[in-house]
Write a protein that holds these residues in place. Sequence first.
Motif, PDB file in Angstrom:
ATOM      1  N   ASP A 106      28.149  73.370 -29.649  1.00 32.65           N
ATOM      2  CA  ASP A 106      27.998  72.831 -28.310  1.00 32.65           C
ATOM      3  C   ASP A 106      27.179  71.540 -28.374  1.00 32.65           C
ATOM      4  OD1 ASP A 106      29.423  74.931 -27.159  1.00 32.65           O
ATOM      5  OD2 ASP A 106      27.603  76.166 -26.985  1.00 32.65           O
ATOM      6  N   ARG A 166      32.293  71.226 -28.702  1.00 32.51           N
ATOM      7  CA  ARG A 166      32.608  71.581 -27.321  1.00 32.51           C
ATOM      8  C   ARG A 166      31.533  70.981 -26.424  1.00 32.51           C
ATOM      9  NH1 ARG A 166      33.028  77.785 -26.285  1.00 32.51           N
ATOM     10  NH2 ARG A 166      30.806  77.609 -26.851  1.00 32.51           N
ATOM     11  N   LYS A 175      29.424  70.668 -23.231  1.00 24.79           N
ATOM     12  CA  LYS A 175      28.931  71.684 -22.302  1.00 24.79           C
ATOM     13  C   LYS A 175      29.549  71.485 -20.919  1.00 24.79           C
ATOM     14  CE  LYS A 175      24.485  72.223 -24.603  1.00 24.79           C
ATOM     15  NZ  LYS A 175      22.999  72.113 -24.483  1.00 24.79           N
ATOM     16  N   GLY A 176      30.035  72.583 -20.352  1.00 24.31           N
ATOM     17  CA  GLY A 176      30.641  72.550 -19.032  1.00 24.31           C
ATOM     18  C   GLY A 176      32.126  72.272 -19.056  1.00 24.31           C
ATOM     19  N   THR A 177      32.744  72.111 -20.227  1.00 22.61           N
ATOM     20  CA  THR A 177      34.187  71.863 -20.348  1.00 22.61           C
ATOM     21  C   THR A 177      34.779  72.814 -21.383  1.00 22.61           C
ATOM     22  OG1 THR A 177      33.932  70.199 -22.079  1.00 22.61           O
ATOM     23  CG2 THR A 177      33.853  69.421 -19.788  1.00 22.61           C
ATOM     24  N   ASP A 178      36.106  72.911 -21.333  1.00 24.74           N
ATOM     25  CA  ASP A 178      36.803  73.746 -22.325  1.00 24.74           C
ATOM     26  C   ASP A 178      37.507  72.906 -23.409  1.00 24.74           C
ATOM     27  OD1 ASP A 178      36.011  76.011 -20.966  1.00 24.74           O
ATOM     28  OD2 ASP A 178      37.828  76.057 -19.723  1.00 24.74           O
ATOM     29  N   THR A 179      37.316  71.624 -23.393  1.00 29.18           N
ATOM     30  CA  THR A 179      37.976  70.752 -24.383  1.00 29.18           C
ATOM     31  C   THR A 179      37.215  70.811 -25.698  1.00 29.18           C
ATOM     32  OG1 THR A 179      38.705  69.274 -22.607  1.00 29.18           O
ATOM     33  CG2 THR A 179      38.750  68.417 -24.882  1.00 29.18           C
ATOM     34  N   ASP A 200      43.095  72.797 -27.543  1.00 32.84           N
ATOM     35  CA  ASP A 200      42.607  73.792 -26.595  1.00 32.84           C
ATOM     36  C   ASP A 200      41.875  74.894 -27.342  1.00 32.84           C
ATOM     37  OD1 ASP A 200      44.676  75.022 -27.860  1.00 32.84           O
ATOM     38  OD2 ASP A 200      45.978  75.135 -26.095  1.00 32.84           O
TER      39      ASP A 200
END
Length: 400
Positions: A306, A274, A276-280, A295
């Motif tokens: 992360d 993941r 950092k700062g995104t949900d992908t 998702d």
Amino acid sequence: MKPKASLASGRRRAAASPPTGEHRFPLETTSSRPRVASNAGARHDGARTVSSGKSASSSSKKNAVAMRPAAKTPGKTKSGGQSFVARMRDLLPKRGRQTNQVRRTRIIDEPISRSEPGSFVDANNMRSEDIVAKTLRQTAGTVGVATRPKVVDFTKRQKERRRANLRQTVTHVAAAVGAIAVVAAIVWLLFFSPVLRLNQDKISVSGANQWVSDQQIMAIARGQAGKSLLLVSDAAVEEQLSQIPGVSSAQATKRFPNGFDVHVEAQRPAAMLRVKGTDTLTAVDNKARVLNAVDAKSAKGIPVIDVTSVDDAVSSRALRSAVVILDAFPEGWRKDVTAVSAPTQDSITTTFANGITVVWGDDTDLKLKMAIADKVMNDPKVIGDKKQINVSAPNRPIIK
């Protein structure tokens, strides 16, 4: 002189009438003796000839009467005797005088027996081929008339031989051309004709999941479309499929005449990356190979790491050690992992839902390290209120 005359007359009587049962054959000269065929010449159909003494005796009598001179023999004396010179002349052989007896042959139908092994073999009794009769048979026509022997025309014979050789050569060339044509037809039928050509519509794929898509597998399988199934290599296709991230094994099967089946074993992701700062979330396998981007709902139950960049992360040694450790966890532990830290390859750390942090160090001796961590965490007397277990040195675990 009487005894001498009686002696001469006795000799004449003895010559004229031989005793009964005796065959006397006086010497014959060449001029007066008739030609008589030998026993071998007179023999026919297995019969042989012998001389007949009786016939010779009667013939000698007739010859003696015929040869008796009508005039008085010179040299005789008046008293009816012969002189000494006449007697000496009678004792000597006379030339040009016919013999008193003639040998005649008589045919006896007596079969000739075959000789026993080792016995004497008479050459006269052996059959021989009549060369004259054989020649007449070979040169005789249909009506038995002697014909001229066959004359060979060597020029014609040479032409016939050339034609025969030409026919033989043409036959061999035609056979070779026919064989080549048959082989070419078979090769075309098996490798280039549509009979065994792999159709794209008859390719089937199975075993894909959300981490390993069908499109990836189908792209490799369709690369073989249009080829003959005899030219499609199963091993080569399976090797290409195994290179897809998340595929642990692959099996390709030909389905004649135009089909192709592909089955893969898709593994679950070892971890999720993941940014950092995104949900992908990006799925990676135990070799740090990127699978698919999904998702957050699809990543349930999978440890999340992360990172600042996916590309930088998959190329680092620390991430590779981390995904190896996470992939070795049992499913219960994987679900309880809340955080993963991998600053270096020798300081991999995981945090579980119970708040305990385990320092794994690197990915060596994983079975021993996992056994020690499991025993410590599940024994309240040992773990107590401590929250950290360091098994980087499995022989000397540290609990804090």
